[in-house]
Write a protein that holds these residues in place. Structure first.
Motif, PDB file in Angstrom:
ATOM      1  N   ARG A   1      22.896  -4.165  -1.485  1.00 42.37           N
ATOM      2  CA  ARG A   1      23.855  -5.155  -0.248  1.00 42.37           C
ATOM      3  C   ARG A   1      25.122  -5.485  -0.933  1.00 42.37           C
ATOM      4  O   ARG A   1      25.320  -6.270  -2.369  1.00 42.37           O
ATOM      5  CB  ARG A   1      23.601  -6.065   0.576  1.00 42.37           C
ATOM      6  CG  ARG A   1      24.734  -6.658   1.479  1.00 42.37           C
ATOM      7  CD  ARG A   1      24.030  -7.748   2.097  1.00 42.37           C
ATOM      8  NE  ARG A   1      25.224  -8.000   3.095  1.00 42.37           N
ATOM      9  CZ  ARG A   1      24.910  -9.364   3.880  1.00 42.37           C
ATOM     10  NH1 ARG A   1      23.605  -9.764   4.084  1.00 42.37           N
ATOM     11  NH2 ARG A   1      26.153  -8.991   4.844  1.00 42.37           N
ATOM     12  N   TYR A   2      26.612  -4.276  -1.576  1.00 37.01           N
ATOM     13  CA  TYR A   2      27.692  -5.071  -2.457  1.00 37.01           C
ATOM     14  C   TYR A   2      29.121  -5.155  -1.876  1.00 37.01           C
ATOM     15  O   TYR A   2      28.866  -3.493  -1.204  1.00 37.01           O
ATOM     16  CB  TYR A   2      27.075  -4.253  -3.849  1.00 37.01           C
ATOM     17  CG  TYR A   2      27.206  -4.897  -4.769  1.00 37.01           C
ATOM     18  CD1 TYR A   2      25.925  -5.761  -5.001  1.00 37.01           C
ATOM     19  CD2 TYR A   2      28.255  -5.261  -5.754  1.00 37.01           C
ATOM     20  CE1 TYR A   2      26.222  -6.540  -6.634  1.00 37.01           C
ATOM     21  CE2 TYR A   2      28.042  -5.956  -6.869  1.00 37.01           C
ATOM     22  CZ  TYR A   2      26.916  -6.280  -7.536  1.00 37.01           C
ATOM     23  OH  TYR A   2      27.479  -7.523  -8.474  1.00 37.01           O
ATOM     24  N   ASP A   3      29.876  -5.396  -2.602  1.00 38.06           N
ATOM     25  CA  ASP A   3      31.183  -4.853  -2.065  1.00 38.06           C
ATOM     26  C   ASP A   3      31.992  -4.293  -2.864  1.00 38.06           C
ATOM     27  O   ASP A   3      31.599  -4.644  -4.421  1.00 38.06           O
ATOM     28  CB  ASP A   3      31.802  -6.066  -2.105  1.00 38.06           C
ATOM     29  CG  ASP A   3      33.110  -6.364  -1.575  1.00 38.06           C
ATOM     30  OD1 ASP A   3      33.777  -5.140  -1.594  1.00 38.06           O
ATOM     31  OD2 ASP A   3      33.947  -6.782  -0.203  1.00 38.06           O
TER      32      ASP A   3
ATOM     33  N   ARG B   1      29.042  -3.436   2.927  1.00 39.51           N
ATOM     34  CA  ARG B   1      28.687  -4.855   2.131  1.00 39.51           C
ATOM     35  C   ARG B   1      28.202  -6.102   3.170  1.00 39.51           C
ATOM     36  O   ARG B   1      28.129  -6.776   3.448  1.00 39.51           O
ATOM     37  CB  ARG B   1      30.234  -5.491   2.480  1.00 39.51           C
ATOM     38  CG  ARG B   1      31.277  -4.825   3.068  1.00 39.51           C
ATOM     39  CD  ARG B   1      32.458  -5.391   2.914  1.00 39.51           C
ATOM     40  NE  ARG B   1      33.162  -5.251   4.566  1.00 39.51           N
ATOM     41  CZ  ARG B   1      34.994  -4.993   3.851  1.00 39.51           C
ATOM     42  NH1 ARG B   1      35.222  -5.268   2.792  1.00 39.51           N
ATOM     43  NH2 ARG B   1      35.518  -4.460   5.275  1.00 39.51           N
ATOM     44  N   LEU B   2      27.787  -5.047   4.219  1.00 38.45           N
ATOM     45  CA  LEU B   2      26.903  -5.144   5.610  1.00 38.45           C
ATOM     46  C   LEU B   2      25.230  -4.723   5.412  1.00 38.45           C
ATOM     47  O   LEU B   2      25.446  -4.279   4.585  1.00 38.45           O
ATOM     48  CB  LEU B   2      27.238  -4.628   6.834  1.00 38.45           C
ATOM     49  CG  LEU B   2      29.181  -4.694   7.326  1.00 38.45           C
ATOM     50  CD1 LEU B   2      28.812  -4.109   8.668  1.00 38.45           C
ATOM     51  CD2 LEU B   2      29.189  -5.683   7.143  1.00 38.45           C
ATOM     52  N   GLU B   3      24.277  -5.533   5.939  1.00 37.66           N
ATOM     53  CA  GLU B   3      22.959  -5.496   5.733  1.00 37.66           C
ATOM     54  C   GLU B   3      22.572  -4.120   6.503  1.00 37.66           C
ATOM     55  O   GLU B   3      23.751  -4.077   7.524  1.00 37.66           O
ATOM     56  CB  GLU B   3      22.568  -6.593   6.084  1.00 37.66           C
ATOM     57  CG  GLU B   3      20.757  -6.930   5.982  1.00 37.66           C
ATOM     58  CD  GLU B   3      20.560  -6.403   4.641  1.00 37.66           C
ATOM     59  OE1 GLU B   3      20.184  -5.114   4.270  1.00 37.66           O
ATOM     60  OE2 GLU B   3      20.857  -7.437   3.174  1.00 37.66           O
TER      61      GLU B   3
ATOM     62  N   GLY C   1      30.041   2.502   1.212  1.00 36.27           N
ATOM     63  CA  GLY C   1      29.528   2.729   2.593  1.00 36.27           C
ATOM     64  C   GLY C   1      28.481   3.116   3.728  1.00 36.27           C
ATOM     65  O   GLY C   1      29.131   3.773   4.714  1.00 36.27           O
ATOM     66  N   CYS C   2      27.357   2.896   3.231  1.00 37.60           N
ATOM     67  CA  CYS C   2      26.540   3.693   4.465  1.00 37.60           C
ATOM     68  C   CYS C   2      26.023   2.858   5.694  1.00 37.60           C
ATOM     69  O   CYS C   2      25.465   3.487   6.057  1.00 37.60           O
ATOM     70  CB  CYS C   2      25.447   3.750   2.870  1.00 37.60           C
ATOM     71  SG  CYS C   2      24.200   2.038   2.503  1.00 37.60           S
ATOM     72  N   ALA C   3      26.432   1.836   5.349  1.00 35.51           N
ATOM     73  CA  ALA C   3      25.862   1.115   6.643  1.00 35.51           C
ATOM     74  C   ALA C   3      26.410   1.965   7.996  1.00 35.51           C
ATOM     75  O   ALA C   3      27.760   2.087   8.155  1.00 35.51           O
ATOM     76  CB  ALA C   3      26.023  -0.112   7.243  1.00 35.51           C
TER      77      ALA C   3
ATOM     78  N   ASP D   1      32.122   7.062   3.038  1.00 40.27           N
ATOM     79  CA  ASP D   1      32.585   6.904   4.525  1.00 40.27           C
ATOM     80  C   ASP D   1      33.777   5.931   4.168  1.00 40.27           C
ATOM     81  O   ASP D   1      33.054   5.665   5.385  1.00 40.27           O
ATOM     82  CB  ASP D   1      31.421   7.009   4.899  1.00 40.27           C
ATOM     83  CG  ASP D   1      31.439   7.954   6.279  1.00 40.27           C
ATOM     84  OD1 ASP D   1      32.992   7.924   6.771  1.00 40.27           O
ATOM     85  OD2 ASP D   1      31.342   7.776   7.917  1.00 40.27           O
ATOM     86  N   ILE D   2      34.003   4.802   3.359  1.00 36.23           N
ATOM     87  CA  ILE D   2      34.502   3.996   3.901  1.00 36.23           C
ATOM     88  C   ILE D   2      35.642   3.547   4.245  1.00 36.23           C
ATOM     89  O   ILE D   2      36.182   4.998   4.292  1.00 36.23           O
ATOM     90  CB  ILE D   2      34.061   2.957   2.242  1.00 36.23           C
ATOM     91  CG1 ILE D   2      33.031   2.525   1.387  1.00 36.23           C
ATOM     92  CG2 ILE D   2      34.974   1.639   2.091  1.00 36.23           C
ATOM     93  CD1 ILE D   2      33.271   2.161   0.598  1.00 36.23           C
ATOM     94  N   ALA D   3      35.547   2.818   5.868  1.00 36.38           N
ATOM     95  CA  ALA D   3      36.544   2.455   6.264  1.00 36.38           C
ATOM     96  C   ALA D   3      37.565   0.649   5.892  1.00 36.38           C
ATOM     97  O   ALA D   3      36.567   0.112   6.023  1.00 36.38           O
ATOM     98  CB  ALA D   3      36.572   2.651   7.581  1.00 36.38           C
TER      99      ALA D   3
HETATM  100  C1  LIG Z   1      32.565   4.452   8.848  1.00 39.44           C
HETATM  101  S1  LIG Z   1      31.192   2.922   8.439  1.00 39.44           S
HETATM  102  C2  LIG Z   1      29.753   3.988   7.455  1.00 39.44           C
HETATM  103  C3  LIG Z   1      29.231   4.908   8.214  1.00 39.44           C
HETATM  104  C4  LIG Z   1      28.224   5.822   7.882  1.00 39.44           C
HETATM  105  N1  LIG Z   1      28.241   6.923   6.883  1.00 39.44           N
HETATM  106  C5  LIG Z   1      27.073   6.025   8.336  1.00 39.44           C
HETATM  107  O1  LIG Z   1      26.417   7.151   8.460  1.00 39.44           O
HETATM  108  O2  LIG Z   1      26.023   5.307   9.011  1.00 39.44           O
HETATM  109  C6  LIG Z   1      32.029   2.629   6.961  1.00 39.44           C
HETATM  110  C7  LIG Z   1      31.057   1.629   6.261  1.00 39.44           C
HETATM  111  O3  LIG Z   1      31.978   0.783   5.063  1.00 39.44           O
HETATM  112  C8  LIG Z   1      31.491  -0.849   4.646  1.00 39.44           C
HETATM  113  N2  LIG Z   1      32.506  -0.528   3.884  1.00 39.44           N
HETATM  114  C9  LIG Z   1      33.606  -1.461   4.524  1.00 39.44           C
HETATM  115  N3  LIG Z   1      33.934  -1.834   2.696  1.00 39.44           N
HETATM  116  C10 LIG Z   1      33.681  -1.797   2.419  1.00 39.44           C
HETATM  117  C11 LIG Z   1      33.382  -2.369   0.519  1.00 39.44           C
HETATM  118  N4  LIG Z   1      34.470  -2.212   0.703  1.00 39.44           N
HETATM  119  N5  LIG Z   1      32.518  -2.586   0.523  1.00 39.44           N
HETATM  120  C12 LIG Z   1      31.294  -2.055   0.470  1.00 39.44           C
HETATM  121  N6  LIG Z   1      31.124  -1.805   2.107  1.00 39.44           N
HETATM  122  C13 LIG Z   1      32.626  -0.985   2.714  1.00 39.44           C
HETATM  123  C14 LIG Z   1      31.868  -0.758   6.483  1.00 39.44           C
HETATM  124  O4  LIG Z   1      30.796  -2.401   5.894  1.00 39.44           O
HETATM  125  C15 LIG Z   1      30.916  -0.200   6.918  1.00 39.44           C
HETATM  126  O5  LIG Z   1      29.888   0.032   7.567  1.00 39.44           O
END
Ligand SMILES: C[S@@+](CC[C@H](N)C(=O)[O-])C[C@H]1O[C@@H](n2cnc3c(N)ncnc32)[C@H](O)[C@@H]1O
Length: 204
Positions: free
Chosen positions: A92-94, A79-81, A55-57, A118-120
């Motif tokens: 890029r993966y869920d 899952r987001l670019e 959940g790095c985006a 850090d996934i939410a």
């Molecule tokens: C709070 S943000 C993370 C912020 C990141 N730690 C940073 O410092 O930029 C939470 C991320 O979790 C990702 N996310 C939520 N559900 C997900 C899933 N099932 N698979 C992958 N990513 C997921 C979201 O797309 C979002 O980018």
């Protein structure tokens, strides 16, 4: 969000100390400071070689990680670019698709010392659905870290302080020697988010 609520949110967001600090220091988001505080307290990054950031985006944790010269590999998944961060690989993966485990195993042929999450999941506002989504996301993170963490490795996982925290802590205590709950100062006071820091993966 209604127009009024949105402009109130924008106002308080741009006045936020950590938002201003992250802009000044070129971080992608204020979340960077949560990882910086976690590191100041627990020193888990400086003793690692390979880190997986789930959940790095948009990538502010990857930016923080890439400033550590001891890290040989930094892998981010979302899952987001994202715009690429120098020194970090991105997938890029869920994470609900657990074929991610095989893909990362094949690609890196080694385990990680540190897994971060850090996934939410998206909030619907319907308590039962939100709780169920968060529970299943937590289960996925645990399955991934159980397979990809090396023995004595560490996990930092975001959770929300609520009725299920005790149960999740008990599950984590089975796999790790020590767990601690931490709320960084940079985490908004009105948010119930906390981080569980899990040390010493038992790999049993
Ligand atoms: C709070 S943000 C993370 C912020 C990141 N730690 C940073 O410092 O930029 C939470 C991320 O979790 C990702 N996310 C939520 N559900 C997900 C899933 N099932 N698979 C992958 N990513 C997921 C979201 O797309 C979002 O980018």
């Amino acid at each position: 969000m209604s127009g009024n609520k949105k402009s109130n949110w924008l106002k308080s967001h741009s006045n936020d100390f950590y938002v201003r600090l992250s802009k000044k220091n070129d971080y992608k988001s204020r979340a960077a400071y949560k990882l910086i505080e976690l590191e100041e307290k627990f020193n888990l990054i400086k003793d690692s070689r390979n880190v997986l950031d789930l959940g790095c985006a948009p990538g502010s944790w990857l930016q923080v990680l890439s400033s550590f010269p001891n890290l040989k590999s930094i892998v981010g998944v979302d899952r987001l670019e994202i715009d690429r961060i120098q020194g970090a690989e991105f997938f890029r993966y869920d994470i609900s698709d657990l074929s991610l485990i095989d893909i990362l195993t094949e690609k890196f042929n080694c385990k990680f010392n540190l897994v971060l999450s850090d996934i939410a999941p998206n909030i619907t506002g319907i308590a039962d659905i939100d709780q169920a989504n968060f529970t299943s996301m937590t289960e996925n993170v645990l399955q991934i870290s159980n397979k990809l963490l090396e023995k004595e490795g560490n996990l930092i996982i975001k959770q929300f302080n609520g009725p299920r925290l005790k149960e999740i802590s008990s599950i984590l205590e089975i796999s790790f020697r020590k767990i601690e709950v931490f709320k960084p100062k940079s985490s908004k006071k009105n948010s119930s988010e906390i981080y569980i820091v899990c040390k010493g993966f038992k790999d049993c």
